[in-house]
Design a protein around this motif. Structure first.
Motif, PDB file in Angstrom:
ATOM      1  N   ARG A 109       0.797  -1.322   0.044  1.00 22.20           N
ATOM      2  CA  ARG A 109      -0.084  -0.093  -0.169  1.00 22.20           C
ATOM      3  C   ARG A 109       0.842   1.497   0.009  1.00 22.20           C
ATOM      4  N   VAL A 110       2.052   1.242   0.793  1.00 22.23           N
ATOM      5  CA  VAL A 110       2.833   2.391   0.908  1.00 22.23           C
ATOM      6  C   VAL A 110       3.690   2.831  -0.482  1.00 22.23           C
ATOM      7  N   GLY A 111       3.804   1.796  -1.406  1.00 15.92           N
ATOM      8  CA  GLY A 111       4.180   2.010  -2.579  1.00 15.92           C
ATOM      9  C   GLY A 111       5.853   2.045  -2.564  1.00 15.92           C
ATOM     10  N   CYS A 112       6.236   1.908  -3.969  1.00 13.65           N
ATOM     11  CA  CYS A 112       7.532   1.801  -4.013  1.00 13.65           C
ATOM     12  C   CYS A 112       8.576   2.738  -3.818  1.00 13.65           C
ATOM     13  N   ASN A 113       7.830   3.973  -3.548  1.00 17.03           N
ATOM     14  CA  ASN A 113       8.857   5.085  -3.121  1.00 17.03           C
ATOM     15  C   ASN A 113       9.520   5.080  -1.646  1.00 17.03           C
ATOM     16  N   PHE A 114       9.065   3.935  -0.938  1.00 19.19           N
ATOM     17  CA  PHE A 114       9.366   3.870   0.460  1.00 19.19           C
ATOM     18  C   PHE A 114      10.114   2.382   0.624  1.00 19.19           C
ATOM     19  N   LYS A 115      10.993   2.349   1.603  1.00 16.25           N
ATOM     20  CA  LYS A 115      11.654   1.141   1.771  1.00 16.25           C
ATOM     21  C   LYS A 115      11.393   0.910   3.281  1.00 16.25           C
ATOM     22  N   LEU A 116      11.019  -0.550   3.657  1.00 16.49           N
ATOM     23  CA  LEU A 116      10.756  -0.814   4.962  1.00 16.49           C
ATOM     24  C   LEU A 116      12.114  -1.002   5.636  1.00 16.49           C
ATOM     25  N   LEU A 117      12.162  -0.508   6.847  1.00 17.21           N
ATOM     26  CA  LEU A 117      13.197  -0.389   7.781  1.00 17.21           C
ATOM     27  C   LEU A 117      13.396  -1.815   8.684  1.00 17.21           C
ATOM     28  N   LYS A 118      11.855  -1.730   9.264  1.00 20.77           N
ATOM     29  CA  LYS A 118      11.436  -2.621  10.095  1.00 20.77           C
ATOM     30  C   LYS A 118       9.959  -3.168  10.537  1.00 20.77           C
ATOM     31  N   SER A 119       9.736  -4.151  10.962  1.00 25.71           N
ATOM     32  CA  SER A 119       8.299  -4.435  11.181  1.00 25.71           C
ATOM     33  C   SER A 119       8.241  -5.298  12.662  1.00 25.71           C
ATOM     34  N   GLU A 120       7.362  -5.200  13.338  1.00 30.04           N
ATOM     35  CA  GLU A 120       7.206  -5.894  14.491  1.00 30.04           C
ATOM     36  C   GLU A 120       5.781  -6.136  15.079  1.00 30.04           C
ATOM     37  N   GLU A 121       5.592  -7.272  15.489  1.00 32.12           N
ATOM     38  CA  GLU A 121       4.255  -7.494  15.948  1.00 32.12           C
ATOM     39  C   GLU A 121       4.155  -7.083  17.561  1.00 32.12           C
ATOM     40  N   TYR A 122       3.218  -6.380  17.806  1.00 31.90           N
ATOM     41  CA  TYR A 122       3.073  -5.871  19.366  1.00 31.90           C
ATOM     42  C   TYR A 122       1.618  -5.930  19.968  1.00 31.90           C
ATOM     43  N   VAL A 123       1.521  -6.502  21.175  1.00 34.84           N
ATOM     44  CA  VAL A 123       0.416  -6.508  21.698  1.00 34.84           C
ATOM     45  C   VAL A 123       0.167  -5.442  22.603  1.00 34.84           C
TER      46      VAL A 123
END
Length: 205
Positions: free
Chosen positions: A170-184
């Motif tokens: 959704r955010v698109g190709c102009n952005f690079k994912l730096l990190k992701s995390e599951e959080y409760v």
């Protein structure tokens, strides 16, 4: 039928802040997830700011804020709480609709629990068009939304639950994912709410 703005105005007017289902007395998870990002004199856009204590935390870290919410009741309460409110920008409106042209480009976009209230593709696409329009080159985007294991409804409304993969798309190709995390997140009534946190950086020129 009440409009969406009337729905949120009723919630913010009638529910004590500490009883709101998304209330956090401290905001270390979001600030920690942005570890290494300098807020000093940076322009930060907060869609769906509500009355969040994240606002206070960002101001303490030197940020200048653009505070958006569909609820004028929320923004009025927040303006009363924030010291030096004239230093910041205030915009009452639907984040899925085009932002006013006078809203400046921003260094950081932080969404905690707003995007997932947008259900229709037209709304979601409108949100990301706004994001892509105003986030600067090398700017950061933090999206914290209900994960695929999260609640199906919040505040009496259906929600769209996300995976990291969908947020990347959704955010698109102009952005690079730096990190992701599951959080409760544990809400004020003790309920567990699984979130997905993602941090992106806009590609350089």
């Amino acid at each position: 039928m009440n409009t969406l703005q009337e729905h949120w105005n009723k919630i913010f007017k009638e529910t004590p802040e500490e009883k709101l289902g998304w209330y956090e007395s401290e905001v270390t998870q979001t600030i920690r997830f942005l570890d290494g990002v300098n807020f000093e004199n940076k322009l930060v856009f907060l869609p769906g700011a509500g009355t969040s204590r994240l606002v206070d935390g960002l101001i303490e870290n030197g940020a200048i804020l653009i505070l958006n919410d569909i609820s004028n009741e929320a923004l009025t309460a927040l303006r009363k709480r924030v010291g030096n409110p004239e230093k910041h920008y205030w915009y009452c409106g639907d984040i899925s609709k085009p932002l006013p042209k006078e809203i400046p480009a921003v260094d950081i976009w932080i969404d905690r629990a707003v995007l997932h209230f947008l259900i229709e593709d037209k709304e979601i696409n409108g949100y990301f068009e706004n994001l892509n329009r105003i986030v600067k080159t090398n700017g950061y985007v933090l999206l914290a939304e209900f994960s695929l294991n999260g609640a199906q409804k919040c505040a009496g409304l259906n929600v769209h639950r996300y995976s990291a993969d969908e947020l990347i798309e959704r955010v698109g190709c102009n952005f690079k994912l730096l990190k992701s995390e599951e959080y409760v997140y544990v809400n004020p009534s003790g309920g567990e709410r699984p979130y997905i946190y993602t941090l992106f950086k806009r590609n350089g020129a």
